[in-house]
Design an enzyme around this catalytic site. Sequence first.
Site, PDB file in Angstrom:
ATOM      1  N   ASP A   1       0.665  -0.534   0.173  1.00  0.00           N
ATOM      2  CA  ASP A   1      -0.048   0.147   0.013  1.00  0.00           C
ATOM      3  C   ASP A   1       0.899   0.815  -0.270  1.00  0.00           C
ATOM      4  O   ASP A   1       1.731   1.496   1.266  1.00  0.00           O
ATOM      5  CB  ASP A   1      -1.031   0.291   1.251  1.00  0.00           C
TER       6      ASP A   1
ATOM      7  N   SER B   1       0.658  15.326 -12.466  1.00  0.00           N
ATOM      8  CA  SER B   1      -0.892  15.396 -13.714  1.00  0.00           C
ATOM      9  C   SER B   1      -0.518  16.496 -14.325  1.00  0.00           C
ATOM     10  O   SER B   1      -0.193  17.785 -13.272  1.00  0.00           O
ATOM     11  CB  SER B   1      -2.162  14.866 -13.190  1.00  0.00           C
TER      12      SER B   1
ATOM     13  N   TYR C   1      -9.148  15.153  -7.299  1.00  0.00           N
ATOM     14  CA  TYR C   1      -8.322  14.403  -8.525  1.00  0.00           C
ATOM     15  C   TYR C   1      -7.528  16.060  -8.354  1.00  0.00           C
ATOM     16  O   TYR C   1      -6.280  16.444  -8.348  1.00  0.00           O
ATOM     17  CB  TYR C   1      -8.541  13.877  -9.928  1.00  0.00           C
TER      18      TYR C   1
ATOM     19  N   LYS D   1      -3.789  16.607  -7.153  1.00  0.00           N
ATOM     20  CA  LYS D   1      -2.187  16.589  -7.672  1.00  0.00           C
ATOM     21  C   LYS D   1      -1.777  18.246  -7.914  1.00  0.00           C
ATOM     22  O   LYS D   1      -0.731  18.411  -8.099  1.00  0.00           O
ATOM     23  CB  LYS D   1      -3.051  16.488  -9.571  1.00  0.00           C
TER      24      LYS D   1
END
Length: 267
Positions: free
Chosen positions: A62, A136, A149, A153
């Site tokens: 993990d 990203s 998200y 990011k």
Amino acid sequence: MELIGKSAVVTGAGSGIGRAIAEAFAAAGARVVAADLDAESAEQTAEQIQAAGGEALGIQADAGATADIEALSATAFGPPDIYVANAGIIGAPGLGTETDWDVILDVNLRAHVRAAQVLVPHWVSRGSGYFVSVASAAGLLSQIGAAGYAVTKHAAVGFAEWLAITYGDDGVGVSCVCPLGVATPLLDAVRAATDSDAAAGAASIVQSGEVISAEQVAAATIEAVQSDRFLVLPHPQVLDMYRHKGSDYDRWIAGMQRYQRSLRTGR
């Protein structure tokens, strides 16, 4: 950084960008620990590297758990010279719930922080080490449809910047990888979603530029580590988008609002 003989841990290495990066590091001469929540996928990545003549271990882990990060740092390959924080999720569409935020913060951000807490003191003491944050373009721009998200990011990029500034003089290198659309199982899952926010987000990803291969992202990442370069843009046009955003923030937000409306209405 010279990669021959170095040890590299890659999280989320069971598929997609993580697998491609693991294979690319091995091809460049590094000994690779391919880590993934899915033990079978991690082992498959290691087997593919071994079949190509490289050295690799596949380990179930993990990426967000400190104990697992410590275990990844104590394999037969020894403490890692390079750590690639690649494991990530898209998370829930829209604002999400408290539980959704806990999960995505753990995977997309705290996993990076916890890895640095384990590894950076060791790297500083010996004067060398390298941290790769696979973030990203959403961390430089934004992500339509998924608040978790977009926020995590951005935070991953910010944390990578902080690491580079704080420990660069101590021999710790940092690269931050910020692609647009990449042909991976993660993108496939987003494109298959039926929620309106998720659908708009998927459309924004595939319309923003060419969907490239995970191998292209891996090649750009390897080159950046070898040349000790911070910002990795597998889609070069992201730099122009980023400059456009910074040159007039209000204009950029208004343009993103129009773009979001067009994705949702088709007009």
